[in-house]
Design a protein around this motif. Structure first.
Motif: not given
Length: 121
Positions: A14-15, A18-25, A46-50
């Motif tokens: 998710i972003d 904004s909380g918007v879902v970008l992708a899922y698997v 994407i520049t940061h992953f949490y």
């Protein structure tokens, strides 16, 4: 899903703002699933992953862009709780529980597509 040995995991991205879902698997919790999700995320630059501290993230993400901790993953955990609460098929102790992997994928995919992307199929 005949037994707990055939567990499926929902890999969500998710972003953060904004909380918007970008992708899922939907896949077992193996490195290949994360690699597939990461490939789906490439167009977003994407520049940061949490994430939590699971090993696949450390093996496939540069430490400079990967932050570990629950503080930044609360939104995604909330989405997973909503999913489990609203889809009875995911509760093992109900008569609605699906034993088919295909049915799990279809139901979860339809729910996410409707709730997150506004797609009605």
């Amino acid at each position: 899903m005949q037994s707990k040995q055939q567990q499926r995991w929902l890999w969500h991205a998710i972003d953060h703002n904004s909380g918007v879902v970008l992708a899922y698997v939907l896949a077992p919790r193996h490195d290949e699933a994360f690699v597939k999700l990461k490939a789906l995320l490439e167009p977003f630059e994407i520049t940061h992953f949490y994430s939590d501290g699971w090993g696949a993230y450390e093996r496939h993400l540069d430490t400079a862009i990967h932050m570990i901790g629950k503080r930044n993953t609360q939104n995604i955990e909330r989405k997973h709780l909503t999913l489990r609460t609203r889809i009875k098929r995911l509760a093992r102790k109900t008569i609605c529980f699906s034993k088919s992997e295909q049915m799990h994928n279809i139901v979860i995919g339809l729910f996410i597509n409707r709730e997150e992307f506004g797609l009605v199929i």
